[in-house]
Design a protein around this motif. Structure first.
Motif, short mmCIF file in Angstrom:
data_model
loop_
_atom_site.label_atom_id
_atom_site.label_comp_id
_atom_site.label_asym_id
_atom_site.label_seq_id
_atom_site.Cartn_x
_atom_site.Cartn_y
_atom_site.Cartn_z
N GLY A 245 0.83 -1.19 0.00
CA GLY A 245 0.00 0.00 0.00
C GLY A 245 0.86 1.24 0.00
N GLU A 246 0.22 2.38 0.13
CA GLU A 246 0.95 3.65 0.19
C GLU A 246 1.64 3.78 1.54
OE1 GLU A 246 1.27 6.18 -2.08
OE2 GLU A 246 0.29 4.93 -3.60
N GLY A 247 2.96 3.73 1.54
CA GLY A 247 3.72 3.97 2.76
C GLY A 247 3.90 2.78 3.67
N GLY A 248 3.45 1.58 3.26
CA GLY A 248 3.61 0.41 4.11
C GLY A 248 2.93 -0.81 3.54
N SER A 249 2.97 -1.90 4.30
CA SER A 249 2.40 -3.17 3.83
C SER A 249 1.46 -3.74 4.88
CB SER A 249 3.52 -4.19 3.55
OG SER A 249 4.43 -3.70 2.61
N LEU A 250 0.44 -4.46 4.40
CA LEU A 250 -0.42 -5.21 5.31
C LEU A 250 0.36 -6.39 5.88
CD1 LEU A 250 -3.68 -5.34 3.12
CD2 LEU A 250 -3.13 -3.70 4.92
N ARG A 251 -0.01 -6.83 7.06
CA ARG A 251 0.72 -7.91 7.73
C ARG A 251 0.00 -9.24 7.56
NH1 ARG A 251 2.03 -4.68 13.39
NH2 ARG A 251 3.45 -3.14 12.48
N ARG A 252 0.76 -10.28 7.21
CA ARG A 252 0.19 -11.62 7.07
C ARG A 252 0.21 -12.31 8.44
NH1 ARG A 252 -0.90 -13.17 2.04
NH2 ARG A 252 0.04 -12.02 0.30
N SER A 253 -0.97 -12.39 9.05
CA SER A 253 -1.04 -12.92 10.42
C SER A 253 -2.23 -13.84 10.64
CB SER A 253 -1.13 -11.75 11.41
OG SER A 253 -2.26 -10.93 11.13
N LEU A 254 -3.00 -14.15 9.58
CA LEU A 254 -4.25 -14.90 9.76
C LEU A 254 -4.13 -16.33 9.21
CD1 LEU A 254 -6.74 -12.10 8.62
CD2 LEU A 254 -5.91 -12.58 10.94
N GLY A 255 -4.52 -17.31 10.04
CA GLY A 255 -4.54 -18.71 9.62
C GLY A 255 -5.95 -19.17 9.29
N LEU A 256 -6.11 -20.48 9.05
CA LEU A 256 -7.41 -21.04 8.66
C LEU A 256 -8.48 -20.76 9.71
CD1 LEU A 256 -9.23 -22.78 6.86
CD2 LEU A 256 -8.33 -24.81 8.05
N TRP A 257 -8.15 -20.94 10.99
CA TRP A 257 -9.13 -20.72 12.05
C TRP A 257 -9.63 -19.28 12.04
CZ3 TRP A 257 -12.40 -22.84 15.28
CH2 TRP A 257 -12.81 -22.16 16.42
N GLN A 258 -8.70 -18.32 11.98
CA GLN A 258 -9.11 -16.91 11.98
C GLN A 258 -9.91 -16.55 10.74
OE1 GLN A 258 -6.01 -17.97 12.63
NE2 GLN A 258 -5.11 -16.85 14.36
N LEU A 259 -9.52 -17.09 9.57
CA LEU A 259 -10.24 -16.80 8.33
C LEU A 259 -11.66 -17.36 8.37
CD1 LEU A 259 -7.37 -17.53 5.79
CD2 LEU A 259 -8.32 -15.29 6.33
N THR A 260 -11.80 -18.58 8.92
CA THR A 260 -13.14 -19.16 9.04
C THR A 260 -14.00 -18.35 9.99
OG1 THR A 260 -12.21 -21.36 8.65
CG2 THR A 260 -14.42 -21.26 9.59
N MET A 261 -13.40 -17.90 11.09
CA MET A 261 -14.14 -17.08 12.05
C MET A 261 -14.53 -15.72 11.45
SD MET A 261 -14.69 -18.81 14.81
CE MET A 261 -14.90 -20.21 13.71
N THR B 199 -11.53 -11.23 1.24
CA THR B 199 -10.97 -9.88 1.34
C THR B 199 -9.73 -9.85 2.21
OG1 THR B 199 -12.29 -9.22 3.27
CG2 THR B 199 -13.30 -8.91 1.11
N ALA B 200 -9.46 -10.96 2.92
CA ALA B 200 -8.28 -11.04 3.78
C ALA B 200 -7.13 -11.75 3.08
CB ALA B 200 -8.62 -11.78 5.08
N GLY B 201 -7.20 -11.86 1.75
CA GLY B 201 -6.21 -12.63 1.01
C GLY B 201 -4.78 -12.14 1.18
N GLU B 202 -4.60 -10.85 1.46
CA GLU B 202 -3.26 -10.29 1.59
C GLU B 202 -2.79 -10.25 3.04
OE1 GLU B 202 -3.05 -6.64 -0.65
OE2 GLU B 202 -4.20 -7.52 -2.28
N GLU B 203 -3.62 -10.75 3.96
CA GLU B 203 -3.22 -10.82 5.37
C GLU B 203 -3.27 -12.26 5.88
OE1 GLU B 203 -4.88 -6.87 7.37
OE2 GLU B 203 -6.03 -7.50 5.62
N ALA B 204 -3.47 -13.22 4.97
CA ALA B 204 -3.49 -14.64 5.33
C ALA B 204 -2.08 -15.22 5.23
CB ALA B 204 -4.43 -15.40 4.42
N LYS B 205 -1.76 -16.12 6.15
CA LYS B 205 -0.43 -16.74 6.14
C LYS B 205 -0.24 -17.64 4.91
CE LYS B 205 -0.12 -16.85 11.20
NZ LYS B 205 -0.08 -17.75 12.39
#
Length: 491
Positions: free
Chosen positions: A41-57, A262-268
């Motif tokens: 993104g502008e000035g930084g990056s999104l963080r990849r911190s989400l696994g299957l459990w978090q994505l399902t939730m 929509t969380a594709g860029e923050e998923a592990k």
């Protein structure tokens, strides 16, 4: 004037022909570019911190809430006891689209969801239309969910301290109020969580999802005690037209299963986990919806569902004869619906993030805060917009407007999965829609059918929304698109 002395080959190198208007509208963004830009993104990056459990939730959190706690009361008067069939029809429509979403999410694991899928397969104009529908889907559904939250908050306050927020401050204009303050408050609370970061928001959402699943299971256990088979004697009092009309309204209940995409860029591990999260969440949500609807109609005559948007809490109170259980359900519903606001608001900000990165909306929406790794300005703008919308517009109008935007976007996803199969058959896919193109075609047909069941007023609102979007695109996005910039060799 052309230099007549220059060879044709030299003229073609120095003055390449510019693409025509139609070609510019149909320009596609290569899948490789979409994936390579992931998280940037502008000035930084999104963080990849989400696994299957978090994505399902996230998917369950965005889906399971207002549809069953609130919109059920809007749908039962349309279909009668056959509302259970309406849930099944809406669920099948969602299922066919979910299969297409699962394949595309595993193939193109980026933040833009169906907007990005359309950009890679059908061109920029179609992508913009899809993205604009997603803004309607996510932004307006946040407002609709927030309205329902206020209803259960009043139930909770009445059962605990014996007071309620006056109608003037808990209902929008047209529903007997001036300003829906609780709806604005819950959106601002969700905004505060999102500003803290994706991982922190996911943790809070997981707790809220567990609470609301427990609340619905509790409702079924108690509601069965008041079950009367006579309530099902006239199963389809308003005919199939009523069932389809209720199904179109209840499709609102399934909006959100695509939130994981929509969380594709923050998923592990986006390519592996996104398809699984989408399908798993839809199965869990559909089973709960049908079960709760069947128990609710069995415990209360269908003619009495139109008098409140907090129907489940009232059923608990009527069955037990005690206010405690209804108050407990209202407390769980307050938490449950808040999680929908949180996760759907999250999805809205990430879609605008992707559109901004492509140049179609202002850059401020893709600006990432270096400390939290979140698009903070984006989050604040979207939250304030949704909060004001929730405070000013009645629930029924918001729910139908959300449904039509979602159905349109889902229809495009069913087309996109077939187009990508034909244009890029060699791409690795972690999930494949079975019986393609038959199932995507069925998904598209169901979306069109359910759109046709919505009211003329909803279609007028949708037409105005799309017209505004096209004006914005041609005045801003079309000229500022990153694909409109010439390649370095052409400068």
């Amino acid at each position: 004037m052309l230099d007549q002395g220059s060879p044709p080959q030299q003229r073609s190198r120095t003055a390449p022909a510019s693409p025509g208007p139609l070609a510019r509208l149909m320009r596609r963004k290569p899948v490789e570019h979409l994936v390579a830009e992931g998280g940037q993104g502008e000035g930084g990056s999104l963080r990849r911190s989400l696994g299957l459990w978090q994505l399902t939730m996230i998917s369950i959190g965005a889906t399971l809430g207002t549809g069953i706690f609130v919109v059920l009361g809007e749908a039962v008067p349309k279909a009668g006891p056959a509302v259970t069939l309406s849930f099944v029809i809406a669920g099948l429509t969602a299922l066919f689209s979910a299969l297409s979403y699962a394949e595309l999410a595993g193939t193109i694991p980026v933040a833009g969801s169906s907007y990005s899928y359309a950009y890679a397969t059908m061109g920029e104009l179609i992508a913009w239309i899809c993205g604009w529908c997603l803004v309607l889907e996510y932004g307006v559904s946040v407002a609709a969910v927030a309205v329902g939250w206020g209803e259960y908050l009043n139930e909770l306050l009445d059962g605990t301290i014996g007071v309620t927020i006056p109608d003037a401050l808990s209902a929008p204009p047209g529903d007997g109020g001036i300003f829906n303050l609780p709806a604005l408050v819950v959106v601002l609370l969700a905004m505060a969580f999102l500003l803290g970061g994706a991982r922190e928001s996911a943790r809070a959402n997981t707790v809220m999802v567990v609470v609301k699943i427990a609340a619905l299971v509790l409702f079924c256990a108690i509601g069965m005690q008041g079950f009367r088979s006579g309530n099902y004697e006239h199963f389809m009092p308003l005919g199939m037209a009523g069932v389809s009309a209720a199904g179109a309204t209840l499709f609102f209940s399934y909006i959100g299963f695509d939130a994981a995409s929509t969380a594709g860029e923050e998923a592990k591990d986006a390519q592996r986990d996104l398809p699984r999260a989408i399908m798993l969440s839809l199965v869990i949500v559909t089973a709960l919806y049908v079960l709760v609807a069947a128990v609710a109609v069995g415990a209360r005559p269908w003619q009495r569902f139109g008098d409140s948007e907090a129907a489940l809490a009232q059923i608990m109170r009527d069955v037990t004869g005690q206010s405690f259980w209804g108050t407990l359900l209202a407390f769980c519903a307050v938490i449950a619906i808040a999680s929908v606001v949180l996760t759907v608001l999250y999805g809205q900000t990430r879609i605008l993030f992707a559109m901004s990165r492509d140049g179609l909306v202002p850059k401020v929406f893709s600006r990432v805060h270096p400390k939290t790794g979140t698009p903070r300005v984006n989050t604040v703008i979207v939250s304030l917009f949704c909060g004001v919308l929730a405070a000013a517009i009645p629930l029924g109008q918001l729910a139908d407007a959300t449904s039509i935007g979602t159905l349109f976007a889902f229809g495009l996803v069913n087309i996109a999965v077939v187009v990508l199969r034909r244009t890029r058959p060699e791409m690795p896919r972690t999930f494949r829609v079975p019986l393609s193109p038959v199932l995507p075609a069925l998904g598209l047909a169901l979306c069109v059918w359910m759109m046709g069941s919505l009211s003329a007023v909803t279609w007028v609102v949708f037409g105005v929304w799309m017209a505004v979007g096209l004006v914005f695109y041609f005045l801003y996005g079309h000229r500022r698109s990153r694909l409109a910039a010439p390649a370095p060799s052409e400068k």
